[in-house]
Design a protein around this motif. Structure first.
Motif, PDB file in Angstrom:
ATOM      1  N   TYR A  31      47.101  45.990  41.611  1.00 13.68           N
ATOM      2  CA  TYR A  31      47.547  45.347  40.371  1.00 13.68           C
ATOM      3  C   TYR A  31      46.944  46.063  39.164  1.00 13.68           C
ATOM      4  CZ  TYR A  31      49.110  42.340  36.782  1.00 13.68           C
ATOM      5  OH  TYR A  31      49.755  41.910  35.651  1.00 13.68           O
ATOM      6  N   TYR A  43      52.711  48.195  29.866  1.00 13.50           N
ATOM      7  CA  TYR A  43      51.528  47.406  29.527  1.00 13.50           C
ATOM      8  C   TYR A  43      51.145  47.524  28.049  1.00 13.50           C
ATOM      9  CZ  TYR A  43      49.589  43.915  32.482  1.00 13.50           C
ATOM     10  OH  TYR A  43      49.342  42.708  33.081  1.00 13.50           O
ATOM     11  N   TYR A  82      41.798  33.534  29.409  1.00 14.57           N
ATOM     12  CA  TYR A  82      42.193  32.670  30.533  1.00 14.57           C
ATOM     13  C   TYR A  82      43.241  33.413  31.357  1.00 14.57           C
ATOM     14  CZ  TYR A  82      43.320  28.367  32.983  1.00 14.57           C
ATOM     15  OH  TYR A  82      43.499  27.419  33.952  1.00 14.57           O
ATOM     16  N   SER A  83      43.086  33.442  32.661  1.00 12.97           N
ATOM     17  CA  SER A  83      43.924  34.284  33.535  1.00 12.97           C
ATOM     18  C   SER A  83      43.716  35.752  33.188  1.00 12.97           C
ATOM     19  CB  SER A  83      45.413  33.970  33.405  1.00 12.97           C
ATOM     20  OG  SER A  83      45.669  32.626  33.615  1.00 12.97           O
ATOM     21  N   GLY A 109      42.616  38.070  34.889  1.00 15.28           N
ATOM     22  CA  GLY A 109      42.977  38.982  35.978  1.00 15.28           C
ATOM     23  C   GLY A 109      41.929  40.048  36.231  1.00 15.28           C
ATOM     24  N   ASP A 123      39.611  33.254  35.763  1.00 12.30           N
ATOM     25  CA  ASP A 123      40.813  33.491  36.569  1.00 12.30           C
ATOM     26  C   ASP A 123      40.787  32.650  37.839  1.00 12.30           C
ATOM     27  OD1 ASP A 123      43.120  35.747  36.336  1.00 12.30           O
ATOM     28  OD2 ASP A 123      42.825  35.180  38.424  1.00 12.30           O
ATOM     29  N   SER A 182      42.001  33.812  40.670  1.00  9.74           N
ATOM     30  CA  SER A 182      41.947  34.709  41.836  1.00  9.74           C
ATOM     31  C   SER A 182      40.581  35.386  41.951  1.00  9.74           C
ATOM     32  CB  SER A 182      43.032  35.791  41.715  1.00  9.74           C
ATOM     33  OG  SER A 182      42.720  36.869  42.562  1.00  9.74           O
ATOM     34  N   PHE A 201      41.000  39.228  42.035  1.00  7.53           N
ATOM     35  CA  PHE A 201      41.169  39.891  40.734  1.00  7.53           C
ATOM     36  C   PHE A 201      39.833  39.907  39.966  1.00  7.53           C
ATOM     37  CE2 PHE A 201      45.981  39.856  39.591  1.00  7.53           C
ATOM     38  CZ  PHE A 201      46.288  40.321  40.846  1.00  7.53           C
ATOM     39  N   LEU A 231      43.982  22.920  40.615  1.00  8.47           N
ATOM     40  CA  LEU A 231      42.968  23.903  40.218  1.00  8.47           C
ATOM     41  C   LEU A 231      41.926  23.227  39.336  1.00  8.47           C
ATOM     42  CD1 LEU A 231      45.046  27.026  39.124  1.00  8.47           C
ATOM     43  CD2 LEU A 231      43.400  26.947  40.993  1.00  8.47           C
ATOM     44  N   THR A 283      47.497  36.284  28.705  1.00 11.51           N
ATOM     45  CA  THR A 283      48.536  37.324  28.686  1.00 11.51           C
ATOM     46  C   THR A 283      49.180  37.455  30.063  1.00 11.51           C
ATOM     47  OG1 THR A 283      46.951  39.106  29.193  1.00 11.51           O
ATOM     48  CG2 THR A 283      47.338  38.620  26.871  1.00 11.51           C
ATOM     49  N   ASN A 284      50.481  37.536  30.063  1.00 12.50           N
ATOM     50  CA  ASN A 284      51.271  37.761  31.287  1.00 12.50           C
ATOM     51  C   ASN A 284      50.980  36.732  32.369  1.00 12.50           C
ATOM     52  OD1 ASN A 284      52.622  40.213  30.409  1.00 12.50           O
ATOM     53  ND2 ASN A 284      50.584  41.141  30.451  1.00 12.50           N
ATOM     54  N   TYR A 312      51.743  29.010  35.546  1.00 15.69           N
ATOM     55  CA  TYR A 312      50.947  27.780  35.621  1.00 15.69           C
ATOM     56  C   TYR A 312      51.808  26.611  36.079  1.00 15.69           C
ATOM     57  CZ  TYR A 312      47.936  30.432  32.396  1.00 15.69           C
ATOM     58  OH  TYR A 312      47.170  31.380  31.784  1.00 15.69           O
TER      59      TYR A 312
HETATM   60  C1  LIG Z   1      50.212  38.930  36.049  1.00 18.80           C
HETATM   61  S1  LIG Z   1      48.496  38.601  36.092  1.00 18.80           S
HETATM   62  C2  LIG Z   1      48.008  38.944  34.424  1.00 18.80           C
HETATM   63  C3  LIG Z   1      46.573  39.311  34.309  1.00 18.80           C
HETATM   64  C4  LIG Z   1      46.114  39.735  32.916  1.00 18.80           C
HETATM   65  N1  LIG Z   1      46.076  38.622  31.972  1.00 18.80           N
HETATM   66  C5  LIG Z   1      46.971  40.860  32.388  1.00 18.80           C
HETATM   67  O1  LIG Z   1      47.676  40.693  31.383  1.00 18.80           O
HETATM   68  O2  LIG Z   1      46.920  41.922  33.020  1.00 18.80           O
HETATM   69  C6  LIG Z   1      48.493  36.822  36.169  1.00 18.80           C
HETATM   70  C7  LIG Z   1      47.100  36.216  36.320  1.00 18.80           C
HETATM   71  O3  LIG Z   1      47.222  34.796  36.237  1.00 18.80           O
HETATM   72  C8  LIG Z   1      46.343  34.221  37.198  1.00 18.80           C
HETATM   73  N2  LIG Z   1      46.903  32.888  37.511  1.00 18.80           N
HETATM   74  C9  LIG Z   1      47.961  32.584  38.277  1.00 18.80           C
HETATM   75  N3  LIG Z   1      48.183  31.261  38.309  1.00 18.80           N
HETATM   76  C10 LIG Z   1      47.240  30.704  37.526  1.00 18.80           C
HETATM   77  C11 LIG Z   1      46.945  29.369  37.154  1.00 18.80           C
HETATM   78  N4  LIG Z   1      47.673  28.343  37.603  1.00 18.80           N
HETATM   79  N5  LIG Z   1      45.906  29.162  36.318  1.00 18.80           N
HETATM   80  C12 LIG Z   1      45.173  30.199  35.885  1.00 18.80           C
HETATM   81  N6  LIG Z   1      45.403  31.486  36.196  1.00 18.80           N
HETATM   82  C13 LIG Z   1      46.422  31.731  37.013  1.00 18.80           C
HETATM   83  C14 LIG Z   1      46.391  35.191  38.365  1.00 18.80           C
HETATM   84  O4  LIG Z   1      45.286  35.052  39.217  1.00 18.80           O
HETATM   85  C15 LIG Z   1      46.441  36.534  37.635  1.00 18.80           C
HETATM   86  O5  LIG Z   1      45.171  37.046  37.400  1.00 18.80           O
END
Ligand SMILES: C[S@@+](CC[C@H](N)C(=O)[O-])C[C@H]1O[C@@H](n2cnc3c(N)ncnc32)[C@H](O)[C@@H]1O
Length: 332
Positions: free
Chosen positions: A29, A38, A61-62, A64, A88, A90, A93, A121, A143-144, A149
């Motif tokens: 990833y 990106y 938040y998230s 990654g 995050d 994961s 990640f 969660l 982001t992304n 969620y």
């Molecule tokens: C596509 S990645 C994006 C990561 C980073 N923000 C970026 O832009 O590269 C999505 C991220 O969202 C996290 N994620 C997925 N479901 C989630 C949830 N319900 N709450 C919080 N994080 C979540 C995943 O673990 C992952 O790291």
């Protein structure tokens, strides 16, 4: 140098993921960092730079594998004494992010666990310390990720509890359907649905893919694969859905913007190939549904089918235009 970490907050938690080995899919990833698409992070990075003052506390938040934080701290307009918490769901990640960023005293890490007994969660304010919550975060970025969620309402309310009054939320995603989206642009995950149709035709007509034909004649099995796909690539929701939830959680929407992001088809293929079982699992089967992993040759043929379907989808053009949506909100 002073950082905004309260005394009761450990930058690096005592969690099992910290000592776990780095996992391949997470590392894969992280290679999106090198992809042209990106550049979708650029508008968020510019907004962050305009918002942060010395000593502020930011929550990614998230976050990654840490691509946003890494890029942000590489800029030359970042003030001193910041604290950034990468949160995050994961641990895999987080482990990659930890490898890249843990030596930097400005960065902290938090894992939001899945609580089996509560079937949800952990919430953001459950993984931070009392000191952090008493101080309040100045900025939350996502982001992304917001399109992933499933507990959106509770997630946004936990952001609201964590942010100080007057603080900002920056959200962006390439998987939001906006009524004012620029013309001839794609919602990135919608390419996956279109790949299905093109791949089915190729399998029916082209003998190189005849091994995948029996799957097409089994509607209940195909429905299981549709289900699996929707777990990897969630159905796209409209902009209003997100605006309503943000407003209900107590945020004011300051601005909504769309940007066209030019993506290379080859990069998008590389990204999708990491999730090939979610994209075209029926072509060769999956352990989850068929009880056995496909062999290497079958996976290679599936990847070829994904690539050929993508090339047809974009009429052999090397790039396509995707639409990203950017939301800026404040806590009054
Ligand atoms: C596509 S990645 C994006 C990561 C980073 N923000 C970026 O832009 O590269 C999505 C991220 O969202 C996290 N994620 C997925 N479901 C989630 C949830 N319900 N709450 C919080 N994080 C979540 C995943 O673990 C992952 O790291």
């Amino acid at each position: 140098m002073n950082y905004p970490w309260p005394d009761d907050f450990a930058r690096i938690p005592e969690d099992p993921w910290v000592d776990a080995p780095v996992e391949n899919l997470a590392r894969k990833y992280d290679t999106v960092e090198a992809h042209g698409w990106y550049s979708n992070l650029d508008p968020t990075l510019d907004e962050m730079a305009a918002l942060v003052d010395p000593g502020v506390l930011v929550i990614d938040y998230s976050g990654g594998t840490g691509i946003l934080i890494d890029r942000f701290l590489a800029r030359d307009d970042v003030p001193e004494g910041l604290g950034l918490v990468l949160v995050d769901a994961s641990p895999k990640f987080l482990r990659v992010a930890y490898e890249k960023l843990s030596k930097d005293p400005r960065i902290a890490f938090r894992w939001i666990r899945y609580l089996r007994d509560k079937k949800r969660l952990e919430r953001l304010d459950e993984v931070l310390s009392e000191g952090v919550l008493a101080r309040g975060a100045d900025l939350i970025t996502s982001t992304n990720a917001i399109h992933l969620y499933y507990g959106l309402d509770e997630t946004l309310r936990s952001w609201h509890r964590t942010l100080r009054a007057g603080g900002t939320v920056l959200v962006q995603s390439g998987n939001i359907r906006g009524a004012n989206a620029p013309p001839d642009t794609w919602i990135i995950d919608e390419t996956v649905g279109r790949i299905q149709t093109l791949a089915k035709t190729l399998v029916e007509l082209d003998d190189r893919y005849r091994a995948f034909r029996p799957a097409l004649g089994n509607p209940s099995r195909m429905a299981q694969y549709d289900d699996l796909r929707s777990k990897y690539f969630l159905p796209v929701r409209p902009l209003d859905f997100y605006l309503q939830h943000l407003t209900q959680a107590g945020f004011l929407i300051d601005s909504v913007a769309h940007r066209v992001i030019e993506a290379k088809v080859a990069d998008w293929f590389e990204f999708l190939s990491a999730y090939h079982e979610g994209v075209l699992g029926w072509a060769g089967g999956t352990e989850k549904i068929d009880g056995a992993e496909p062999d290497e040759a079958t996976v290679a043929l599936r990847l070829q089918l994904i690539q050929e379907s993508l090339e047809r989808l974009f009429d052999q053009r090397p790039t396509f235009r995707a639409c990203w949506t950017y939301l800026t909100c404040t806590k009054p």
